[in-house]
Design an enzyme around this catalytic site. Structure first.
Site, PDB file in Angstrom:
ATOM      1  N   HIS A   1     111.764   8.789  44.668  1.00  0.00           N
ATOM      2  CA  HIS A   1     113.225   8.802  44.524  1.00  0.00           C
ATOM      3  C   HIS A   1     113.708   8.707  43.084  1.00  0.00           C
ATOM      4  O   HIS A   1     114.903   8.775  42.832  1.00  0.00           O
ATOM      5  CB  HIS A   1     113.843   7.647  45.321  1.00  0.00           C
ATOM      6  CG  HIS A   1     113.611   6.306  44.665  1.00  0.00           C
ATOM      7  ND1 HIS A   1     112.402   5.649  44.740  1.00  0.00           N
ATOM      8  CD2 HIS A   1     114.408   5.525  43.899  1.00  0.00           C
ATOM      9  CE1 HIS A   1     112.486   4.515  44.073  1.00  0.00           C
ATOM     10  NE2 HIS A   1     113.690   4.420  43.542  1.00  0.00           N
TER      11      HIS A   1
HETATM   12  C1  UD1 Z   1     118.697   2.422  42.951  1.00  0.00           C
HETATM   13  C2  UD1 Z   1     118.171   1.711  41.686  1.00  0.00           C
HETATM   14  C3  UD1 Z   1     116.667   1.917  41.557  1.00  0.00           C
HETATM   15  C4  UD1 Z   1     115.938   1.538  42.832  1.00  0.00           C
HETATM   16  C5  UD1 Z   1     116.568   2.293  43.994  1.00  0.00           C
HETATM   17  C6  UD1 Z   1     115.925   1.973  45.318  1.00  0.00           C
HETATM   18  C7  UD1 Z   1     119.742   1.693  39.796  1.00  0.00           C
HETATM   19  C8  UD1 Z   1     120.021   2.273  38.470  1.00  0.00           C
HETATM   20  N1  UD1 Z   1     118.759   2.283  40.476  1.00  0.00           N
HETATM   21  O1  UD1 Z   1     118.502   3.813  42.776  1.00  0.00           O
HETATM   22  O2  UD1 Z   1     116.195   1.101  40.506  1.00  0.00           O
HETATM   23  O3  UD1 Z   1     114.574   1.858  42.702  1.00  0.00           O
HETATM   24  O4  UD1 Z   1     117.960   1.939  44.057  1.00  0.00           O
HETATM   25  O5  UD1 Z   1     116.542   2.721  46.330  1.00  0.00           O
HETATM   26  O6  UD1 Z   1     120.346   0.727  40.179  1.00  0.00           O
HETATM   27  N2  UD1 Z   1     122.938   6.573  48.814  1.00  0.00           N
HETATM   28  C9  UD1 Z   1     123.166   6.639  50.165  1.00  0.00           C
HETATM   29  N3  UD1 Z   1     123.203   5.468  50.867  1.00  0.00           N
HETATM   30  C10 UD1 Z   1     123.029   4.272  50.290  1.00  0.00           C
HETATM   31  C11 UD1 Z   1     122.798   4.211  48.906  1.00  0.00           C
HETATM   32  C12 UD1 Z   1     122.748   5.363  48.175  1.00  0.00           C
HETATM   33  O7  UD1 Z   1     123.329   7.706  50.727  1.00  0.00           O
HETATM   34  O8  UD1 Z   1     123.054   3.238  51.002  1.00  0.00           O
HETATM   35  C13 UD1 Z   1     122.853   7.826  48.043  1.00  0.00           C
HETATM   36  C14 UD1 Z   1     124.122   8.195  47.339  1.00  0.00           C
HETATM   37  O9  UD1 Z   1     124.253   9.571  47.394  1.00  0.00           O
HETATM   38  C15 UD1 Z   1     123.874   7.770  45.903  1.00  0.00           C
HETATM   39  C16 UD1 Z   1     122.370   7.973  45.775  1.00  0.00           C
HETATM   40  O10 UD1 Z   1     121.842   7.683  47.064  1.00  0.00           O
HETATM   41  O11 UD1 Z   1     124.602   8.514  45.009  1.00  0.00           O
HETATM   42  C17 UD1 Z   1     121.715   7.094  44.766  1.00  0.00           C
HETATM   43  O12 UD1 Z   1     122.060   5.719  44.981  1.00  0.00           O
HETATM   44  P1  UD1 Z   1     122.133   4.723  43.704  1.00  0.00           P
HETATM   45  O13 UD1 Z   1     122.396   3.338  44.153  1.00  0.00           O
HETATM   46  O14 UD1 Z   1     123.043   5.293  42.675  1.00  0.00           O
HETATM   47  O15 UD1 Z   1     120.689   4.812  43.080  1.00  0.00           O
HETATM   48  P2  UD1 Z   1     119.229   4.865  43.727  1.00  0.00           P
HETATM   49  O16 UD1 Z   1     118.655   6.182  43.405  1.00  0.00           O
HETATM   50  O17 UD1 Z   1     119.207   4.395  45.134  1.00  0.00           O
END
Ligand code: UD1
Length: 372
Positions: free
Chosen positions: A217
């Site tokens: 991811h």
């Molecule tokens: C975040 C953390 C990363 C961790 C990862 C585990 C930061 C900078 N990154 O990255 O260190 O390894 O979490 O998952 O904090 N989304 C959903 N549902 C959710 C959450 C997210 O659909 O419940 C989607 C959204 O489109 C969002 C994308 O996932 O834009 C990324 O989520 P985000 O929290 O920005 O970062 P992660 O890639 O999950």
């Protein structure tokens, strides 16, 4: 009797939940054990809402026995600036209302950084659990979060001695650093029985040691079409010989759709929704090997001695390589690295010191001792 120590515990994203759960359980054990003589701890749990899907958040609360958050900031997704700013705006009033003795943050996600910054500016001491880890790669958002958090925190609770060394090199005073061990392993140890009682392999029709567990991811792997295309091709090829179990992170799923990539022609790749904690533990324990870019899985596979290939140029968890079962790999060397791994033992490495399931107890002791 001394007044209770008041803590605001912060969790926001999936990898935070298995780190905050043992702290809550250790606080409760402290409060039961004090019997009116020792100092009690009052805590409030703040969920920033950085992760909000049932499969990215709710299931972990349930499986790890985390109580419902006292405050849910419901910030959701956004750019780094928007997400960090929204967390800060929502967290400040909670701090002002609650006036805690400490804000306790875990890990290295945007929620960790945002809440640290708010507390530090309000003069509230911050304790950082999992302090001192460094990949020395400032292209990773988590590395920036770790650097800022550690430079502002007042109590730096590290998982291993390399964390202490990193902090000292950055000029952090010795008296702020405490090596307490790996808190994530507390959750693992506490949930082993439950994991054993969970029918993960049967449900997914998997044989122990006959499948590969894959999670990917990181933006550096999945956010560009070229990289993701090469990874998809490599997994498709691997699935010719091995069942590839791939619970897909929402970020990766989104990028695959955006870039028009799929595994439709490759039934050996088992594309799943994100898995809960117990299922993930079972896959880690019984896989022939893991291919991942996760931080936590490098540690969990080390605990189980399951070989792990980490698809990254570096790791902030070098102990998983020095003592554990982890090796770094690249897209270019993946085939060779898999061949080398398969020619080696099915289980390897050893469990690092202080990965003993009692880290949260040590954290509570340090928090009580450091109280001002
Ligand atoms: C975040 C953390 C990363 C961790 C990862 C585990 C930061 C900078 N990154 O990255 O260190 O390894 O979490 O998952 O904090 N989304 C959903 N549902 C959710 C959450 C997210 O659909 O419940 C989607 C959204 O489109 C969002 C994308 O996932 O834009 C990324 O989520 P985000 O929290 O920005 O970062 P992660 O890639 O999950």
């Amino acid at each position: 009797m001394p007044s209770p120590l008041k803590l605001l515990l912060v969790a926001g994203a999936r990898p935070n939940f298995m780190k905050i759960a043992p702290v809550i359980h250790a606080i409760r054990a402290n409060n039961t054990a004090c019997n009116g003589t020792g100092r009690k701890i009052d805590f409030r749990l703040v969920h920033t809402g950085q992760h909000y899907d049932e499969k990215m958040s709710g299931v972990f609360f349930q499986e790890l026995g985390i109580p419902a958050p006292d405050d849910n900031l419901e910030v959701g997704s956004g750019s780094h600036a928007a997400q960090t700013a929204n967390i800060m705006l929502a967290f400040e009033p909670v701090c002002l209302r609650e006036k805690p003795d400490w804000v306790v943050v875990v890990g290295d996600v945007n929620s960790t950084l945002a809440c640290t910054l708010v507390a530090a500016k309000l003069g509230i001491p911050v304790a950082h659990i999992e302090a001192g880890l460094r990949s020395y790669d400032r292209g990773m958002p988590e590395e920036l979060n770790r650097l800022v958090t550690d430079s502002l925190a007042d109590l730096l609770l590290t998982p291993s001695a390399d964390g202490d060394d990193n902090l000292r090199r950055e000029g952090v005073a010795d008296e702020k650093i405490r090596c307490v061990g790996n808190v994530m392993i507390d959750s693992l140890v506490a949930q082993l029985k439950q994991a054993d009682a969970t029918d993960t392999l049967e449900r997914l029709a998997l044989e122990p040691l006959h499948f590969v567990y894959v999670t990917l991811h990181r933006p550096s792997n999945v956010d560009t079409r070229e990289n993701l295309q090469v990874i998809v091709n490599a997994l498709a090829e691997l699935s010719g010989k091995w069942t590839v179990v791939l619970p897909i992170h929402p970020r990766t799923r989104g990028r695959m759709a955006e870039f028009g990539l799929s595994f439709d022609a490759h039934p050996g790749v088992r594309l799943l929704e994100p898995l809960g904690y117990l299922d993930s533990l079972n896959l880690t324990r019984h896989a022939r090997f893991l291919l991942t870019d996760s931080g936590g899985l490098q540690e969990e596979s080390t605990y189980f001695r399951t070989p792990c290939l980490t698809l990254r140029p570096n790791t902030e968890r070098p102990i998983t390589i020095e003592l554990g079962s982890n090796r770094l790999t690249t897209i270019a060397s993946l085939r060779d690295d898999i061949a080398t791994l398969l020619a080696g033992p099915e289980r390897l490495g050893q469990t690092p010191p202080l990965w003993d399931g009692r880290t949260a107890e040590r954290i509570v002791t340090e928090l009580l001792a450091s109280a001002r």
